[in-house]
Design a protein around this motif. Structure first.
Motif, PDB file in Angstrom:
ATOM      1  N   GLU A   1       7.386  12.702   4.491  1.00  0.00           N
ATOM      2  CA  GLU A   1       9.142  12.277   3.714  1.00  0.00           C
ATOM      3  C   GLU A   1       9.966  11.863   4.074  1.00  0.00           C
ATOM      4  N   MET A   2       9.952  11.117   5.541  1.00  0.00           N
ATOM      5  CA  MET A   2      10.400   9.851   5.371  1.00  0.00           C
ATOM      6  C   MET A   2       9.799   8.633   5.483  1.00  0.00           C
ATOM      7  N   LEU A   3       8.420   8.423   5.430  1.00  0.00           N
ATOM      8  CA  LEU A   3       7.730   7.310   4.618  1.00  0.00           C
ATOM      9  C   LEU A   3       8.008   7.780   3.016  1.00  0.00           C
ATOM     10  N   ARG A   4       7.373   8.942   2.551  1.00  0.00           N
ATOM     11  CA  ARG A   4       7.587   8.872   1.212  1.00  0.00           C
ATOM     12  C   ARG A   4       9.465   8.019   0.843  1.00  0.00           C
ATOM     13  N   ALA A   5      10.140   8.535   1.597  1.00  0.00           N
ATOM     14  CA  ALA A   5      12.104   8.626   1.234  1.00  0.00           C
ATOM     15  C   ALA A   5      11.878   6.784   1.318  1.00  0.00           C
ATOM     16  N   ASP A   6      11.453   6.417   2.375  1.00  0.00           N
ATOM     17  CA  ASP A   6      11.335   4.895   2.793  1.00  0.00           C
ATOM     18  C   ASP A   6      10.137   4.123   1.160  1.00  0.00           C
ATOM     19  N   VAL A   7       9.682   4.887   1.086  1.00  0.00           N
ATOM     20  CA  VAL A   7       9.142   3.792  -0.252  1.00  0.00           C
ATOM     21  C   VAL A   7       9.887   4.263  -1.465  1.00  0.00           C
ATOM     22  N   ALA A   8      10.083   4.924  -1.651  1.00  0.00           N
ATOM     23  CA  ALA A   8      11.437   5.143  -2.687  1.00  0.00           C
ATOM     24  C   ALA A   8      12.550   4.829  -2.586  1.00  0.00           C
TER      25      ALA A   8
ATOM     26  N   ARG B   1      10.207   0.217   2.344  1.00  0.00           N
ATOM     27  CA  ARG B   1       8.805   0.389   3.119  1.00  0.00           C
ATOM     28  C   ARG B   1       7.755  -0.497   1.569  1.00  0.00           C
ATOM     29  N   ARG B   2       6.371  -0.389   1.783  1.00  0.00           N
ATOM     30  CA  ARG B   2       5.490  -1.007   0.460  1.00  0.00           C
ATOM     31  C   ARG B   2       4.180  -0.050   0.788  1.00  0.00           C
ATOM     32  N   LEU B   3       3.843   0.951   0.360  1.00  0.00           N
ATOM     33  CA  LEU B   3       2.483   1.689   0.106  1.00  0.00           C
ATOM     34  C   LEU B   3       0.648   0.769  -0.527  1.00  0.00           C
ATOM     35  N   ARG B   4       0.509   0.315   1.253  1.00  0.00           N
ATOM     36  CA  ARG B   4       0.009  -0.710  -0.173  1.00  0.00           C
ATOM     37  C   ARG B   4      -1.316   0.211   0.387  1.00  0.00           C
ATOM     38  N   ILE B   5      -3.091  -0.622  -0.192  1.00  0.00           N
ATOM     39  CA  ILE B   5      -3.809  -0.173  -0.118  1.00  0.00           C
ATOM     40  C   ILE B   5      -5.062  -1.042   0.567  1.00  0.00           C
ATOM     41  N   ALA B   6      -5.533  -1.327   1.568  1.00  0.00           N
ATOM     42  CA  ALA B   6      -6.061  -2.484   2.244  1.00  0.00           C
ATOM     43  C   ALA B   6      -8.145  -1.956   0.940  1.00  0.00           C
ATOM     44  N   GLY B   7      -8.295  -2.249   0.824  1.00  0.00           N
ATOM     45  CA  GLY B   7      -9.452  -2.590  -0.168  1.00  0.00           C
ATOM     46  C   GLY B   7     -10.296  -4.058   0.145  1.00  0.00           C
ATOM     47  N   ARG B   8     -11.528  -3.810  -0.654  1.00  0.00           N
ATOM     48  CA  ARG B   8     -13.031  -5.046  -0.933  1.00  0.00           C
ATOM     49  C   ARG B   8     -13.509  -4.424  -2.155  1.00  0.00           C
ATOM     50  N   CYS B   9     -13.731  -5.354  -2.648  1.00  0.00           N
ATOM     51  CA  CYS B   9     -14.400  -5.341  -4.079  1.00  0.00           C
ATOM     52  C   CYS B   9     -15.541  -5.722  -3.937  1.00  0.00           C
TER      53      CYS B   9
END
Length: 164
Positions: A87-94, A98-106
């Motif tokens: 919930e703390m992370l959700r509130a920070d993103v909202a 904070r930013r929610l990023r997803i690392a990935g490779r294509c």
């Protein structure tokens, strides 16, 4: 034989029969008393053994209930802490803190990339930033995963500690 003798003989036989009957009654009475005492001793031993087994079963049940209660308290606390962090992370993103990023490779052969002459794989390890609504959905999913993992962990530990 004279009638007085017959009467005396009949009385003597009657006394002998009565005495024999009385002695047998005393002997059977003693036997019954002995059997009754043995029966009472056996019943007492059975009752004591049953009482002991009931006490042991009750003690075992109470120990299992204590382990379950302790386990439940610990797992519930861990789940609450993990959900609070979520919930703390959700509130920070909202809030934009904070930013929610997803690392990935294509891979280059993916249909999402244009056909290039580059190698089959791009190893730049870039990140994708999600929109706030998508971030909330990710945190909802994460909260569900936290709850499911806590329940599974609790069940596994319960089975290992209590059910065996």
């Amino acid at each position: 034989m004279s009638p007085g003798r017959w009467q005396g003989l009949v009385v003597l036989v009657a006394i002998a029969c009565f005495a024999t009957w009385k002695v047998d009654a005393w002997r059977y009475g003693k036997e019954l008393a002995s059997l009754n005492a043995a029966h009472q001793a056996d019943m007492s031993a059975i009752a004591n053994a049953a009482s002991s087994q009931v006490r042991q079963a009750l003690d075992k049940q109470q120990a299992a209930e204590k382990v379950r209660a302790d386990l439940d308290a610990r797992i519930t606390k861990e789940k609450a802490n993990a959900l609070a962090e979520n919930e703390m992370l959700r509130a920070d993103v909202a809030a934009g803190d904070r930013r929610l990023r997803i690392a990935g490779r294509c891979s280059a052969s993916s249909s999402n990339l244009p056909d290039t002459t580059s190698p089959d794989r791009l190893d730049d390890g870039g990140t994708v930033e999600l929109a706030r609504a998508a971030g909330r959905a990710i945190f909802d999913i994460r909260a569900g995963i936290i709850k499911d993992r806590a329940a599974l962990k609790g069940l596994q530990v319960y089975v290992l500690r209590v059910c065996q």
